[in-house]
Enzyme design. Structure first.
Site, PDB file in Angstrom:
ATOM      1  N   GLY A  90       0.725  -1.253  -0.024  1.00 56.78           N
ATOM      2  CA  GLY A  90      -0.001  -0.067   0.024  1.00 56.78           C
ATOM      3  C   GLY A  90       0.901   1.382   0.060  1.00 56.78           C
ATOM      4  O   GLY A  90       1.855   1.259   0.470  1.00 56.78           O
ATOM      5  N   GLY A  92       2.559   3.540   1.550  1.00 51.44           N
ATOM      6  CA  GLY A  92       3.150   3.815   2.915  1.00 51.44           C
ATOM      7  C   GLY A  92       3.428   5.306   3.001  1.00 51.44           C
ATOM      8  O   GLY A  92       3.468   5.886   3.923  1.00 51.44           O
ATOM      9  N   LYS A 113       4.943  11.763  -3.726  1.00 50.21           N
ATOM     10  CA  LYS A 113       5.589  10.566  -3.049  1.00 50.21           C
ATOM     11  C   LYS A 113       6.396  10.981  -2.190  1.00 50.21           C
ATOM     12  O   LYS A 113       7.312  12.252  -2.290  1.00 50.21           O
ATOM     13  CB  LYS A 113       6.421   9.969  -4.119  1.00 50.21           C
ATOM     14  N   GLY A 126       7.496   7.276   6.151  1.00 50.33           N
ATOM     15  CA  GLY A 126       6.677   8.086   4.918  1.00 50.33           C
ATOM     16  C   GLY A 126       7.216   9.019   4.294  1.00 50.33           C
ATOM     17  O   GLY A 126       6.746   9.653   3.226  1.00 50.33           O
ATOM     18  N   ARG A 183      -2.186  -0.598  -9.865  1.00 50.70           N
ATOM     19  CA  ARG A 183      -1.188  -1.512  -9.918  1.00 50.70           C
ATOM     20  C   ARG A 183      -1.749  -2.986 -10.248  1.00 50.70           C
ATOM     21  O   ARG A 183      -2.862  -3.205  -9.639  1.00 50.70           O
ATOM     22  CB  ARG A 183      -0.038  -1.435  -8.634  1.00 50.70           C
ATOM     23  N   ASP A 252       3.831  -4.746  -7.577  1.00 52.74           N
ATOM     24  CA  ASP A 252       3.120  -3.548  -6.944  1.00 52.74           C
ATOM     25  C   ASP A 252       3.904  -2.574  -7.803  1.00 52.74           C
ATOM     26  O   ASP A 252       3.413  -1.568  -7.685  1.00 52.74           O
ATOM     27  CB  ASP A 252       3.311  -3.312  -5.523  1.00 52.74           C
ATOM     28  N   ASP A 262       7.060   3.715 -10.661  1.00 49.98           N
ATOM     29  CA  ASP A 262       7.911   3.444  -9.350  1.00 49.98           C
ATOM     30  C   ASP A 262       9.084   3.320  -9.664  1.00 49.98           C
ATOM     31  O   ASP A 262       9.641   1.869  -9.370  1.00 49.98           O
ATOM     32  CB  ASP A 262       7.031   2.380  -8.645  1.00 49.98           C
TER      33      ASP A 262
HETATM   34  P1  AMP Z   1       8.818   0.993  -3.160  1.00 53.26           P
HETATM   35  O1  AMP Z   1      10.322   0.247  -2.953  1.00 53.26           O
HETATM   36  O2  AMP Z   1       8.739   2.543  -3.313  1.00 53.26           O
HETATM   37  O3  AMP Z   1       7.936   0.568  -4.324  1.00 53.26           O
HETATM   38  O4  AMP Z   1       8.166   0.486  -1.880  1.00 53.26           O
HETATM   39  C1  AMP Z   1       7.333  -0.539  -1.218  1.00 53.26           C
HETATM   40  C2  AMP Z   1       6.558  -0.568  -0.307  1.00 53.26           C
HETATM   41  O5  AMP Z   1       7.279   0.118   0.776  1.00 53.26           O
HETATM   42  C3  AMP Z   1       5.273   0.405  -0.654  1.00 53.26           C
HETATM   43  O6  AMP Z   1       4.240  -0.139   0.126  1.00 53.26           O
HETATM   44  C4  AMP Z   1       5.916   1.746  -0.044  1.00 53.26           C
HETATM   45  O7  AMP Z   1       4.869   2.730   0.168  1.00 53.26           O
HETATM   46  C5  AMP Z   1       6.636   1.401   1.250  1.00 53.26           C
HETATM   47  N1  AMP Z   1       7.605   2.309   1.542  1.00 53.26           N
HETATM   48  C6  AMP Z   1       9.087   2.333   1.062  1.00 53.26           C
HETATM   49  N2  AMP Z   1       9.483   3.208   1.717  1.00 53.26           N
HETATM   50  C7  AMP Z   1       8.828   3.812   2.634  1.00 53.26           C
HETATM   51  C8  AMP Z   1       8.762   5.032   3.737  1.00 53.26           C
HETATM   52  N3  AMP Z   1       9.886   5.593   3.890  1.00 53.26           N
HETATM   53  N4  AMP Z   1       7.771   5.021   4.537  1.00 53.26           N
HETATM   54  C9  AMP Z   1       6.556   4.498   4.378  1.00 53.26           C
HETATM   55  N5  AMP Z   1       6.332   3.452   3.554  1.00 53.26           N
HETATM   56  C10 AMP Z   1       7.623   3.103   2.569  1.00 53.26           C
HETATM   57 MG    MG Z   2       6.598   0.607  -5.260  1.00 53.66          MG
END
Ligand code: AMP
Ligand code: MG
Length: 494
Positions: A90, A92, A113, A126, A183, A252, A262
């Site tokens: 989800g 995050g 983002k 976040g 996605r 995702d 992404d």
């Molecule tokens: P990504 O690698 O950006 O595709 O992220 C994979 C998952 O981890 C997704 O659910 C993102 O929302 C979550 N995520 C990655 N980094 C963070 C962060 N710093 N804070 C919150 N969620 C994160």
């Molecule tokens: Mg991602």
């Protein structure tokens, strides 16, 4: 042209069932500042570029103020990461502000983002590092410049609060534009929690907005699957031909509109190597250059499974059977274009097979080889040959290539122009990108980000006036990656 106060948001996603998202505003930040603004992104959504000069611009897009009409939310999804199902993903740190419709009637998602933790954050902060945000910001524009479907970028906004990774780091919010943020993993979440109604709701939503012509067809879900499959095959063929490696092809990170989505530890190859991945966390090479096409198939099969209540599995299998031939044809066509050849027969196959072997065996820059090839046989193509360790081998290959050129009888100038229109002179090389990041992070100098954005909006030709204005030395940006900086890798965490 719109201004910030009348962007006219619609929020079609928030009208769906609440299980699909968390309604959530971005978290405010102290003293946000503009790192770079992309006028082309503004044009896409019909926003007057002069609006970027207002202080409200950064306030709005850092998430300190809410744009009129926007109903922000974080989307729910799960997905397969490196081959294993992860039920808890989800947005995050991502917030969908809503959609803006431009003058042509195109609807664009505006997404922040790194805008603060949501209920999907799983204990993470976040936020996004400035370095990762710069990487994604430039990637969207660089791939667009190469005519590869992708999310786009509107701006990158720095925030003062430090965030903690291995060390304290600067953070930034990326303002991303996309035709969708749905996605493969969005569907998977509801499939694996036995909620076929939500799977159907998502499918109906995407069909309504992206395939309205099939909305009343009895087999619309099958057609939808088939179309996404085609788009995905096309996207990956484009990546392969340009030497682009996504690096994290988890489900995702696969968007149902077939755009590159992404960006994490992505990269363009310097030299042709099917084993190359820019992602140092991917020790098995699951997402390396040579695997991307089959991973696309695997991801589609996982997505197809999640549609089993809407499409007969037999029909999914029939559609899946189209993937490889579709991909092969697209990739073959693209390599034909790169070589300036239109007759793609068995001799062409032999010619390309031996070319890729030669490129693999020799220290030759993939991008610059194809760029230089358009000078052959009438211009100065000496630069092509010197990097090959065995001159006879490349000359023998060029002779074969010349035979195929002559067979087609295409005038040199015409072929050259066509080849230069598909083989870029400039690409987003890792070391150029790293240089822009270092300047930004260490010296708060954002000029190199702007320079790369401007350079890569049209990577196929020299534009002397623009280069002069932005102080761009084309020879510098077009040269091979220095040996000491070849094959750079990054980790997933950012
Ligand atoms: P990504 O690698 O950006 O595709 O992220 C994979 C998952 O981890 C997704 O659910 C993102 O929302 C979550 N995520 C990655 N980094 C963070 C962060 N710093 N804070 C919150 N969620 C994160
Ligand atoms: Mg991602």
């Amino acid at each position: 042209m719109k201004n910030l106060d009348n962007l006219n948001f619609t929020n079609t996603f928030i009208d769906l069932s609440p299980e699909l998202y968390q309604a959530k505003s971005p978290d405010p930040v102290t003293e946000p500042y503009l790192i770079d603004f992309n006028p082309a992104g503004a044009k896409l959504i019909g926003l007057d570029p002069a609006e970027s000069e207002r202080q409200e611009f950064v306030e709005y897009f850092a998430g300190n103020k809410l744009l009129t009409g926007s109903k922000p939310l974080a989307m729910a999804y799960s997905g397969h990461q490196f081959g294993s199902y992860n039920p808890r993903l989800g947005d995050g740190r991502g917030i969908l502000l809503g959609e803006v419709t431009n003058g042509d009637g195109h609807k664009w998602d505006i997404h922040l983002k790194g805008a603060g933790p949501t209920r999907f954050a799983r204990g993470f902060d976040g936020r996004a590092t400035m370095r990762a945000s710069i990487r994604e910001y430039l990637a969207g524009e660089a791939l667009h410049g190469l005519n590869i479907p992708t999310t786009r970028s509107l701006a990158i906004i720095g925030i003062r609060d430090l965030i903690y990774r291995q060390t304290p780091e600067l953070a930034a919010v990326l303002v991303r534009i996309s035709d969708s943020h749905v996605r493969f993993g969005s569907f998977e979440l509801f499939h694996y929690t036995n909620n076929p109604n939500r799977v159907q709701e998502l499918a109906d939503h995407v069909i309504h907005h992206h395939h309205p012509d099939i909305e009343n067809e009895a087999d619309r879900y099958r057609i939808f699957f088939g179309r996404v499959l085609q788009k995905t095959a096309f996207l990956i063929a484009k990546w392969q031909a340009s030497g682009f490696v996504h690096g994290v092809m988890n489900t995702d990170n696969m968007c149902v509109t077939g755009v590159t989505f992404d960006y994490g530890p992505y990269g363009f190859i310097d030299r042709f190597d099917p084993g190359y991945t820019p992602n140092s966390s991917d020790t098995g090479g699951r997402y390396s250059l040579g695997k991307q096409a089959q991973i696309g198939y695997w991801n589609l099969s996982k997505w197809g499974e999640s549609l089993c209540h809407l499409v007969d599995p037999e029909d999914i299998m029939e559609e899946m059977a189209e993937y490889q031939p579709t991909y092969n044809k697209m990739y073959r066509d693209l390599i034909g274009q790169k070589l300036g050849l239109g007759v793609l027969d068995s001799e062409f196959t032999e010619l390309t097979g031996s070319l890729f072997q030669l490129l693999y065996d020799n220290p030759v820059d993939y991008t610059n080889f194809f760029r230089a090839l358009s000078h052959f046989p009438e211009g100065n193509y000496e630069g092509l040959i010197h990097a090959f360790s065995n001159r006879n081998e490349i000359e023998e290959w060029l002779n074969r290539y010349q035979r195929l050129i002559e067979r087609e009888d295409s005038p040199f100038e015409e072929r050259k122009e066509a080849m230069d229109g598909v083989n870029p002179k400039f690409i987003l090389r890792q070391y150029l990108l790293q240089n822009a990041i270092d300047k930004a992070v260490k010296e708060a100098d954002f000029s190199e980000i702007e320079r790369l954005r401007v350079l890569l909006e049209d990577p196929f030709r020299d534009r002397p006036e623009i280069f002069k204005k932005y102080n761009i030395d084309p020879d510098l940006y077009a040269s091979d990656t220095p040996d000491s900086l070849l094959g750079m890798q990054l980790s997933c965490s950012a």
